[in-house]
Write an enzyme that holds these catalytic residues in place. Structure first.
Site, short mmCIF file in Angstrom:
data_model
loop_
_atom_site.label_atom_id
_atom_site.label_comp_id
_atom_site.label_asym_id
_atom_site.label_seq_id
_atom_site.Cartn_x
_atom_site.Cartn_y
_atom_site.Cartn_z
CD GLU A 117 -2.49 -1.71 2.23
OE1 GLU A 117 -3.43 -2.50 2.13
OE2 GLU A 117 -1.84 -1.51 3.28
CG HIS A 133 -2.05 -5.74 9.69
ND1 HIS A 133 -1.79 -5.70 8.34
CD2 HIS A 133 -2.64 -4.56 9.99
CE1 HIS A 133 -2.20 -4.54 7.84
NE2 HIS A 133 -2.70 -3.82 8.83
CG ASN A 139 -4.84 -3.42 4.84
OD1 ASN A 139 -4.85 -3.75 3.65
ND2 ASN A 139 -4.09 -2.47 5.29
P1 FAE Z 1 -9.01 -5.04 18.54
O1 FAE Z 1 -9.56 -4.09 17.53
O2 FAE Z 1 -7.58 -5.08 18.79
O3 FAE Z 1 -9.82 -4.82 19.87
C1 FAE Z 1 -9.52 -5.45 21.09
C2 FAE Z 1 -10.06 -4.58 22.22
O4 FAE Z 1 -9.99 -5.32 23.43
C3 FAE Z 1 -9.26 -3.30 22.46
O5 FAE Z 1 -10.14 -2.22 22.52
C4 FAE Z 1 -8.56 -3.55 23.80
O6 FAE Z 1 -8.37 -2.37 24.55
C5 FAE Z 1 -9.53 -4.50 24.48
N1 FAE Z 1 -8.89 -5.38 25.47
C6 FAE Z 1 -7.75 -6.10 25.34
N2 FAE Z 1 -7.51 -6.84 26.45
C7 FAE Z 1 -8.55 -6.58 27.29
C8 FAE Z 1 -8.87 -7.06 28.59
N3 FAE Z 1 -8.11 -7.95 29.24
N4 FAE Z 1 -9.98 -6.56 29.19
C9 FAE Z 1 -10.77 -5.67 28.55
N5 FAE Z 1 -10.51 -5.19 27.31
C10 FAE Z 1 -9.42 -5.65 26.69
O7 FAE Z 1 -9.45 -6.56 18.16
N6 FAE Z 1 -6.40 -3.14 9.74
C11 FAE Z 1 -7.03 -2.99 8.56
O8 FAE Z 1 -7.75 -3.89 8.13
N7 FAE Z 1 -6.86 -1.83 7.83
C12 FAE Z 1 -6.04 -0.82 8.24
O9 FAE Z 1 -5.93 0.21 7.58
C13 FAE Z 1 -5.34 -0.99 9.48
N8 FAE Z 1 -4.50 -0.03 9.94
C14 FAE Z 1 -3.96 -0.16 11.20
C15 FAE Z 1 -3.18 0.89 11.72
C16 FAE Z 1 -2.72 0.81 13.03
C17 FAE Z 1 -1.87 1.93 13.57
C18 FAE Z 1 -3.04 -0.31 13.84
C19 FAE Z 1 -2.56 -0.40 15.27
C20 FAE Z 1 -3.80 -1.35 13.33
C21 FAE Z 1 -4.26 -1.29 12.01
N9 FAE Z 1 -5.04 -2.30 11.47
C22 FAE Z 1 -5.61 -2.17 10.24
C23 FAE Z 1 -5.31 -3.55 12.23
C24 FAE Z 1 -6.75 -3.61 12.79
O10 FAE Z 1 -7.07 -2.41 13.45
C25 FAE Z 1 -6.84 -4.82 13.71
O11 FAE Z 1 -6.57 -5.97 12.95
C26 FAE Z 1 -8.21 -4.94 14.34
O12 FAE Z 1 -8.55 -3.81 15.10
C27 FAE Z 1 -8.28 -6.19 15.23
O13 FAE Z 1 -9.61 -6.37 15.63
P2 FAE Z 1 -9.97 -7.31 16.84
O14 FAE Z 1 -11.44 -7.45 16.91
O15 FAE Z 1 -9.13 -8.53 16.74
#
Ligand code: FAE
Length: 570
Positions: free
Chosen positions: A426, A511, A549
């Site tokens: 990208e 990721h 992504n």
């Molecule tokens: P996630 O979104 O990580 O959510 C987990 C939640 O659980 C969080 O809010 C935590 O604070 C919470 N949590 C964790 N442990 C605990 C606990 N013990 N008790 C209570 N709460 C807790 O999970 N992906 C894309 O597809 N496109 C993009 O453009 C992209 N850009 C990105 C840019 C950055 C800077 C980052 C960091 C990630 C990016 N990603 C992107 C990855 C994407 O945001 C990530 O794969 C998803 O958010 C993961 O989703 P989950 O549901 O696995």
């Protein structure tokens, strides 16, 4: 230009998917309820909320908002989701729609309050306490500008929105707060190539995913593509220039759809609305324009009247009683990170959506401490960085990227079909506010290497094991692509941007995937082996690499899985 990664239709419309989609009245009511619920019982209200200032002067001392005081919760819910990222948000909405009383527990804060500068989030250029989760200094992925460490700055410790977890040879970036990674991510919402999806998840029906669940996820998340008008603006000079170079080197490029509203971006560019993506906002949150989960799934879930959201509360451990009921030990923190309350809550159905690192840690702790000893040995295995590999390229002086750059990438070099160098790169912005003669790429490569996690009983956390050579396949593939790119365009690799002074970064990932693989640690719908009514719903289900992504796939899989679970398990 090829459109291989483009979804079958431009999903700008708010056409209803299954059940519901778009910002409905119920979602609107849910959003109001979300804020009201979070504020109820607040003991302190930040000055910023009483008297928001449009712009702060240099004489004002910056004050971040005080997080909402968490709402009171009942001792028992039929269902609980841990975390509020993609997997949990989908699950909570569908549970709520089915009339099931559900609690969502999130360790971060609800990001809806103005700080003393009149904004919820800070930008990347003037980062402050809001940027990072209890750190003393920001940790931007690109830490230097032309060799000088001008990017990162000291900040006050605060429950900010972006977190990093550091392990040997790998740093993992994560979102913290209501909406998880959706708050900080670049919004790129990409459907994987079907052949690759079938390779990594051969037992998940691809017809169903591509005909039903991806379109539903696209519709719910308001996925759209950049308009010609926006792409032709100054803010995408960096992307047009790199795309031209890619074509000159004989590569195909493809559209990269996004959840940022490109009609809003057009208004930003026209100067009609408050700018966000065009004002250096992305990894520390966007104040406008982006459809993060707190704009769609979560308010819709709360709008069902069956879902309660508890913020600033970490799930510390899980046990199960003889009657099958799960008990969660919770720790609620204040703005300083001190634990101010310890409590417990019970449920019959437990959905783990704490993200790849959070869910795997909770499960490994439960297994290794003997709380849930029958959990599979597969937990902790199959971790991957989605082949993430960043590359920086120095352009000749006549190839300008522009000082103005939108934070949302919209095009990529698509070399995935080349077995010698499977790369989807990208074209990433480098919004430094000046012409840098630099192009940045976030490459997703097909790296077959996998890491694993172990539980450290003394520290009571997990360690990720990723060896120093495990990024080599990513390096090899990316080098083939960018050697050719450079040669065709009088470009060369640019040092001086990343930690370690290499022209590439293989030491961090946005990721993280795996650790609790679908079909290995769980059945084909996320039901954890060894226990009834215990589920994984997030990125930890995906086997290390999805070729693009990941969040659209996490969302679509969560929709698919909860659909089945609601019919068979309740
Ligand atoms: P996630 O979104 O990580 O959510 C987990 C939640 O659980 C969080 O809010 C935590 O604070 C919470 N949590 C964790 N442990 C605990 C606990 N013990 N008790 C209570 N709460 C807790 O999970 N992906 C894309 O597809 N496109 C993009 O453009 C992209 N850009 C990105 C840019 C950055 C800077 C980052 C960091 C990630 C990016 N990603 C992107 C990855 C994407 O945001 C990530 O794969 C998803 O958010 C993961 O989703 P989950 O549901 O696995």
């Amino acid at each position: 230009m090829s459109s291989t990664h483009k979804p079958s239709q431009n999903n700008k419309s708010t056409k209803a998917g299954e059940n519901s989609s778009g910002m409905t009245r119920r979602a609107f009511l849910g959003r109001s309820a979300m804020t009201a619920a979070a504020t109820a019982g607040a003991t302190t209200v930040s000055l910023a909320v009483i008297s928001p200032k449009a712009e702060a002067g240099w004489w004002d001392v910056f004050e971040p908002a005080t997080p909402h005081t968490p709402v009171s919760i009942a001792p028992y819910y039929t269902a609980i989701t841990v975390g509020t990222g993609y997997g949990s948000s989908v699950t909570a909405l569908r549970l709520g729609e089915a009339g099931i009383d559900t609690l969502m527990i999130e360790m971060g804060q609800l990001w809806d309050q103005l700080a003393s500068d009149g904004k919820v989030h800070c930008n990347m250029i003037n980062a402050d306490a809001r940027s990072m989760w209890f750190k003393d200094r920001t940790e931007a992925p690109v830490s230097n500008i032309l060799g000088l460490p001008l990017v990162d700055r000291n900040i006050d410790r605060y429950p900010g929105v972006l977190d990093t977890l550091s392990y040997d040879n790998m740093k993992v970036y994560l979102g913290r707060g209501v909406g998880g990674g959706s708050l900080v991510n670049g919004g790129m919402a990409v459907v994987p190539k079907r052949a690759f999806f079938e390779e990594i998840l051969p037992d998940v029906g691809a017809d169903d995913m591509y005909d039903r669940w991806y379109p539903l996820a696209q519709s719910m998340l308001h996925v759209n593509s950049v308009t010609d008008e926006v792409y032709e603006s100054d803010y995408y000079q960096f992307s047009r220039m790199a795309e031209t170079c890619a074509h000159k080197a004989g590569f195909q490029t493809s559209d990269v759809p996004n959840v940022y509203d490109f009609d809003y971006m057009a208004e930003e560019i026209a100067g009609n609305v408050e700018p966000s993506a065009t004002a250096n906002e992305v990894i520390y949150g966007n104040n406008h324009g982006k459809q993060s989960l707190d704009k769609n799934y979560i308010p819709q879930a709360i709008g069902t009247g069956n879902v309660t959201l508890r913020t600033m509360t970490r799930v510390a451990s899980i046990t199960q009683g003889a009657n099958g009921v799960y008990t969660l030990q919770l720790e609620t923190i204040n703005v300083a990170g001190d634990i101010v309350e310890r409590l417990s809550v019970q449920c019959r159905y437990l959905f783990l959506g704490a993200g790849t690192m959070g869910t795997t840690e909770l499960l490994m702790r439960a297994r290794e401490t003997g709380a849930l000893p029958a959990l599979s040995d597969e937990i902790g295995q199959g971790w991957g960085n989605n082949g993430n590999f960043m590359v920086s390229i120095a352009n000749p002086l006549w190839k300008l990227t522009g000082a103005k750059q939108s934070g949302m990438p919209v095009r990529g070099i698509d070399n995935w079909d080349d077995p010698e160098a499977q790369v989807f790169a990208e074209i990433a912005p480098f919004p430094a506010g000046i012409e840098t003669y630099t192009s940045l790429f976030l490459a997703i490569t097909n790296n077959p290497e996998r890491g694993y996690m172990t539980y450290d009983a003394t520290a009571d956390n997990v360690r990720l094991h990723w060896g120093p050579d495990q990024s080599q396949p990513s390096f090899d593939a990316a080098k083939k692509v960018f050697d050719r790119y450079n040669k065709a365009n009088y470009c060369h690799y640019r040092r001086g941007l990343f930690e370690g002074n290499q022209p590439y970064a293989d030491f961090f990932t946005y990721h993280p995937l795996g650790g609790c693989l679908l079909g290995k640690a769980t059945d084909l719908y996320g039901r954890l082996k060894g226990y009834d009514n215990l589920y994984t719903v997030d990125g930890s289900l995906i086997p290390g690499n999805v070729g693009v992504n990941p969040f659209l796939t996490i969302t679509a899989l969560a929709e698919r899985n909860i659909h089945k679970i609601l019919r068979e398990d309740f």
